[in-house]
Write a protein that holds these residues in place. Structure first.
Motif, PDB file in Angstrom:
ATOM      1  N   LEU A 120     -42.240 -15.609  11.723  1.00  0.00           N
ATOM      2  CA  LEU A 120     -40.940 -14.990  11.493  1.00  0.00           C
ATOM      3  C   LEU A 120     -41.103 -13.610  10.854  1.00  0.00           C
ATOM      4  CD1 LEU A 120     -38.331 -16.264  12.286  1.00  0.00           C
ATOM      5  CD2 LEU A 120     -38.033 -17.080   9.962  1.00  0.00           C
TER       6      LEU A 120
ATOM      7  N   LEU B 256     -39.426  -6.176  15.123  1.00  0.00           N
ATOM      8  CA  LEU B 256     -38.064  -5.696  15.392  1.00  0.00           C
ATOM      9  C   LEU B 256     -37.889  -4.277  14.882  1.00  0.00           C
ATOM     10  CD1 LEU B 256     -35.765  -8.769  14.695  1.00  0.00           C
ATOM     11  CD2 LEU B 256     -36.974  -8.125  16.757  1.00  0.00           C
TER      12      LEU B 256
ATOM     13  N   VAL C 166     -54.443 -13.626  24.592  1.00  0.00           N
ATOM     14  CA  VAL C 166     -53.821 -14.945  24.544  1.00  0.00           C
ATOM     15  C   VAL C 166     -54.905 -16.035  24.632  1.00  0.00           C
ATOM     16  CG1 VAL C 166     -53.238 -15.713  26.904  1.00  0.00           C
ATOM     17  CG2 VAL C 166     -51.496 -15.694  25.146  1.00  0.00           C
TER      18      VAL C 166
ATOM     19  N   LEU D 250     -49.529 -11.253  18.475  1.00  0.00           N
ATOM     20  CA  LEU D 250     -48.132 -10.845  18.685  1.00  0.00           C
ATOM     21  C   LEU D 250     -48.020  -9.329  18.717  1.00  0.00           C
ATOM     22  CD1 LEU D 250     -46.079 -13.259  16.378  1.00  0.00           C
ATOM     23  CD2 LEU D 250     -46.239 -13.302  18.861  1.00  0.00           C
TER      24      LEU D 250
ATOM     25  N   HIS E 222     -49.433  -7.903  22.017  1.00  0.00           N
ATOM     26  CA  HIS E 222     -48.516  -8.103  23.140  1.00  0.00           C
ATOM     27  C   HIS E 222     -47.331  -7.154  23.050  1.00  0.00           C
ATOM     28  CE1 HIS E 222     -50.845 -11.427  24.378  1.00  0.00           C
ATOM     29  NE2 HIS E 222     -50.493 -12.230  23.408  1.00  0.00           N
TER      30      HIS E 222
ATOM     31  N   ILE F  10     -45.928  -4.520  25.786  1.00  0.00           N
ATOM     32  CA  ILE F  10     -44.554  -4.452  26.292  1.00  0.00           C
ATOM     33  C   ILE F  10     -44.029  -3.015  26.251  1.00  0.00           C
ATOM     34  CG2 ILE F  10     -42.166  -5.149  25.832  1.00  0.00           C
ATOM     35  CD1 ILE F  10     -43.269  -7.849  24.945  1.00  0.00           C
TER      36      ILE F  10
ATOM     37  N   HIS G 137     -49.158 -27.579  16.751  1.00  0.00           N
ATOM     38  CA  HIS G 137     -48.943 -27.018  18.079  1.00  0.00           C
ATOM     39  C   HIS G 137     -49.924 -27.581  19.087  1.00  0.00           C
ATOM     40  CE1 HIS G 137     -46.414 -23.127  17.672  1.00  0.00           C
ATOM     41  NE2 HIS G 137     -45.735 -24.227  17.505  1.00  0.00           N
TER      42      HIS G 137
ATOM     43  N   VAL H 299     -43.030 -11.843  26.446  1.00  0.00           N
ATOM     44  CA  VAL H 299     -42.381 -12.380  25.248  1.00  0.00           C
ATOM     45  C   VAL H 299     -42.329 -13.910  25.313  1.00  0.00           C
ATOM     46  CG1 VAL H 299     -40.168 -12.563  24.030  1.00  0.00           C
ATOM     47  CG2 VAL H 299     -41.004 -10.337  24.751  1.00  0.00           C
TER      48      VAL H 299
ATOM     49  N   PHE I  36     -43.987 -16.255  27.307  1.00  0.00           N
ATOM     50  CA  PHE I  36     -45.209 -17.054  27.413  1.00  0.00           C
ATOM     51  C   PHE I  36     -46.321 -16.576  26.492  1.00  0.00           C
ATOM     52  CE2 PHE I  36     -43.056 -17.961  31.407  1.00  0.00           C
ATOM     53  CZ  PHE I  36     -43.173 -19.335  31.467  1.00  0.00           C
ATOM     54  N   PHE I  37     -46.669 -15.271  26.569  1.00  0.00           N
ATOM     55  CA  PHE I  37     -47.801 -14.793  25.777  1.00  0.00           C
ATOM     56  C   PHE I  37     -47.471 -14.778  24.283  1.00  0.00           C
ATOM     57  CE2 PHE I  37     -50.283 -12.213  29.203  1.00  0.00           C
ATOM     58  CZ  PHE I  37     -50.559 -13.391  29.853  1.00  0.00           C
ATOM     59  N   MET I  38     -46.260 -14.370  23.935  1.00  0.00           N
ATOM     60  CA  MET I  38     -45.906 -14.334  22.518  1.00  0.00           C
ATOM     61  C   MET I  38     -45.367 -15.694  22.079  1.00  0.00           C
ATOM     62  SD  MET I  38     -44.295 -10.517  22.381  1.00  0.00           S
ATOM     63  CE  MET I  38     -44.560  -9.974  20.690  1.00  0.00           C
ATOM     64  N   ASP I  39     -45.302 -16.629  23.014  1.00  0.00           N
ATOM     65  CA  ASP I  39     -45.007 -18.026  22.725  1.00  0.00           C
ATOM     66  C   ASP I  39     -43.640 -18.253  22.090  1.00  0.00           C
ATOM     67  OD1 ASP I  39     -45.905 -20.508  23.270  1.00  0.00           O
ATOM     68  OD2 ASP I  39     -47.005 -20.791  21.410  1.00  0.00           O
ATOM     69  N   VAL I  40     -42.677 -17.379  22.399  1.00  0.00           N
ATOM     70  CA  VAL I  40     -41.316 -17.616  21.909  1.00  0.00           C
ATOM     71  C   VAL I  40     -40.773 -18.899  22.533  1.00  0.00           C
ATOM     72  CG1 VAL I  40     -38.946 -16.702  21.964  1.00  0.00           C
ATOM     73  CG2 VAL I  40     -40.848 -15.199  21.435  1.00  0.00           C
TER      74      VAL I  40
ATOM     75  N   ARG J   9     -42.089 -21.754  22.794  1.00  0.00           N
ATOM     76  CA  ARG J   9     -42.298 -22.916  21.944  1.00  0.00           C
ATOM     77  C   ARG J   9     -41.993 -22.599  20.479  1.00  0.00           C
ATOM     78  NH1 ARG J   9     -47.948 -25.223  22.449  1.00  0.00           N
ATOM     79  NH2 ARG J   9     -48.512 -23.095  21.924  1.00  0.00           N
TER      80      ARG J   9
ATOM     81  N   SER K 227     -39.700 -21.632  17.002  1.00  0.00           N
ATOM     82  CA  SER K 227     -38.550 -22.298  16.395  1.00  0.00           C
ATOM     83  C   SER K 227     -37.259 -21.599  16.806  1.00  0.00           C
ATOM     84  CB  SER K 227     -38.686 -22.253  14.875  1.00  0.00           C
ATOM     85  OG  SER K 227     -38.625 -20.919  14.443  1.00  0.00           O
TER      86      SER K 227
ATOM     87  N   LEU L  42     -35.123 -20.401  14.889  1.00  0.00           N
ATOM     88  CA  LEU L  42     -34.960 -19.226  14.031  1.00  0.00           C
ATOM     89  C   LEU L  42     -35.707 -18.028  14.636  1.00  0.00           C
ATOM     90  CD1 LEU L  42     -33.491 -18.609  11.457  1.00  0.00           C
ATOM     91  CD2 LEU L  42     -35.551 -19.170  10.161  1.00  0.00           C
ATOM     92  N   THR L  43     -36.915 -18.276  15.154  1.00  0.00           N
ATOM     93  CA  THR L  43     -37.668 -17.192  15.806  1.00  0.00           C
ATOM     94  C   THR L  43     -36.887 -16.660  16.990  1.00  0.00           C
ATOM     95  OG1 THR L  43     -39.708 -18.307  15.177  1.00  0.00           O
ATOM     96  CG2 THR L  43     -39.888 -16.573  16.824  1.00  0.00           C
TER      97      THR L  43
ATOM     98  N   PHE M 185     -34.082 -14.484  15.881  1.00  0.00           N
ATOM     99  CA  PHE M 185     -34.556 -13.168  15.431  1.00  0.00           C
ATOM    100  C   PHE M 185     -34.852 -12.270  16.630  1.00  0.00           C
ATOM    101  CE2 PHE M 185     -35.987 -13.109  10.781  1.00  0.00           C
ATOM    102  CZ  PHE M 185     -35.002 -13.992  10.416  1.00  0.00           C
ATOM    103  N   VAL M 186     -35.526 -12.820  17.625  1.00  0.00           N
ATOM    104  CA  VAL M 186     -35.847 -12.026  18.815  1.00  0.00           C
ATOM    105  C   VAL M 186     -34.557 -11.569  19.503  1.00  0.00           C
ATOM    106  CG1 VAL M 186     -36.985 -12.057  21.065  1.00  0.00           C
ATOM    107  CG2 VAL M 186     -38.046 -13.201  19.123  1.00  0.00           C
TER     108      VAL M 186
ATOM    109  N   GLY N  19     -32.884  -8.823  17.597  1.00  0.00           N
ATOM    110  CA  GLY N  19     -33.572  -7.547  17.795  1.00  0.00           C
ATOM    111  C   GLY N  19     -33.147  -6.888  19.092  1.00  0.00           C
ATOM    112  N   LEU N  20     -33.082  -7.672  20.161  1.00  0.00           N
ATOM    113  CA  LEU N  20     -32.683  -7.117  21.460  1.00  0.00           C
ATOM    114  C   LEU N  20     -31.229  -6.667  21.427  1.00  0.00           C
ATOM    115  CD1 LEU N  20     -34.474  -9.612  23.855  1.00  0.00           C
ATOM    116  CD2 LEU N  20     -35.187  -7.318  23.184  1.00  0.00           C
TER     117      LEU N  20
END
Lengths: 227, 100
Positions: free
Chosen positions: A31, A38, A89, A200, A203, A207, B3, B53, B55-59, B61, B63, B65-66, B69-70, B73-74
């Motif tokens: 987080l 962000l 990864v 992170l 990546h 992006i 995980h 975002v 798959f590689f950054m694993d969003v 899977r 939480s 809350l994550t 947040f993402v 941000g967008l």
């Protein structure tokens, strides 16, 4: 001490005592990393916005300058960065499994691919330098009617790719730190948070390039949008 | 760790999709489509970014809350770009003095 029972003697490796367990700690780190990313999104977002505004303000100069973008190097670099995200990864995956040797191998591969990207970027910058396309007193441009506008667009090109390259250099430093930490046995299947967090970051930088590439290299020679 | 590890096959599939999309976007950019060149290029870029975002950054899977947040941000990025561009791009749409 009273809380000896709530504090098991065998603390999981790397677990700070203010977290319940490793999963909670990892989620907090994730987080926190996302909050940092962000701020980075907003940072780059301002540049993307500024770029779009100037591109629409000076469509003629934009079409003119974009013919000097090196599409071959841009495309190869996009592929190189995607490969580096893939090896990153795989490095995180190896760290999750506690495989020290393959973690290091994939981190080194990522670092090598990042260096290839930066080397090609250097070749591109050197090309611009030779062509006098660096904004400033030495600037020369074939079409004099675009002399001032072209400098603004080249400035934006250097500001955006330069800022991206700076993030790559920082990333390379972080990867080196990870490689040293991994070879000193600092990570295990229980604790590999830095590998995941820097993954992170890596990546994210990928992006940014995924969006820079079409904006700078692909849409220039066709008509501009909205303007 | 709690995980479960993602299979190499999943990552490899995403990787190949990213390479294929890059080849597509370079190929399409050589075809003259007028304004649609921009639309196609940005659509493919958004697809590629989403793959990284998710798959590689694993969003995928991560939480809730994550994910929140993402998404926030967008959303804030959208505020930044939409509000700035709705000003600049709409200038000159109405008759009147030209300010720039």
């Amino acid at each position: 001490m009273a809380d000896i029972e709530t504090h098991p003697a065998a603390h999981a490796q790397g677990l700070k005592h203010h977290f319940d367990d490793s999963a909670q700690q990892l989620e907090s780190s994730t987080l926190g990393m996302w909050v940092f990313l962000l701020t980075e999104i907003m940072f780059f977002g301002g540049m993307f916005g500024g770029y779009t505004v100037y591109r629409n303000m000076y469509p003629g100069a934009f079409a003119s300058t974009s013919q000097f973008m090196n599409l071959a190097i841009g495309s190869i670099n996009t592929g190189v960065l995607i490969c580096s995200s893939f090896t990153m990864v795989l490095a995180v995956r190896a760290a999750q499994l506690g495989k020290k040797k393959s973690t290091i191998t994939f981190l080194v591969l990522t670092l090598i691919l990042g260096s290839v990207f930066l080397t090609l970027k250097y070749v591109e910058y050197y090309e611009k330098w030779k062509d006098h396309h660096i904004p400033g007193p030495g600037f020369r441009y074939a079409e004099p009617q675009y002399f001032h506008e072209a400098q603004i667009l080249f400035f934006l090109y250097f500001a955006m790719t330069g800022l991206h390259a700076l993030h790559m250099i920082v990333g390379a430093g972080l990867l080196t730190t990870l490689i040293v930490m991994a070879s000193r046995n600092r990570f295990s299947a229980e604790w590999y948070t830095p590998v995941e967090m820097i993954g992170l970051y890596w990546h994210f930088v990928d992006i940014v390039w995924i969006f820079l590439f079409p904006l700078l290299y692909l849409i220039g020679h066709t008509s501009s949008w909205g303007g | 760790m709690t995980h479960k590890v993602v299979s190499v096959k999943t990552y490899a599939t995403v990787f190949l999709c990213l390479i294929a999309l890059t080849a597509t976007t370079v190929g399409v950019s050589r075809i003259e489509l007028g304004e649609y060149n921009f639309v196609v290029a940005m659509t493919i870029a958004v697809m590629k970014g989403s793959l990284v975002v998710w798959f590689f950054m694993d969003v995928r899977r991560g939480s809730s809350l994550t994910k929140l947040f993402v998404g926030a941000g967008l959303f804030w990025l959208a505020i930044l770009l939409v509000f700035v561009l709705s000003d600049y791009l709409s200038r000159g749409w109405l008759p009147g003095p030209k300010w720039w």
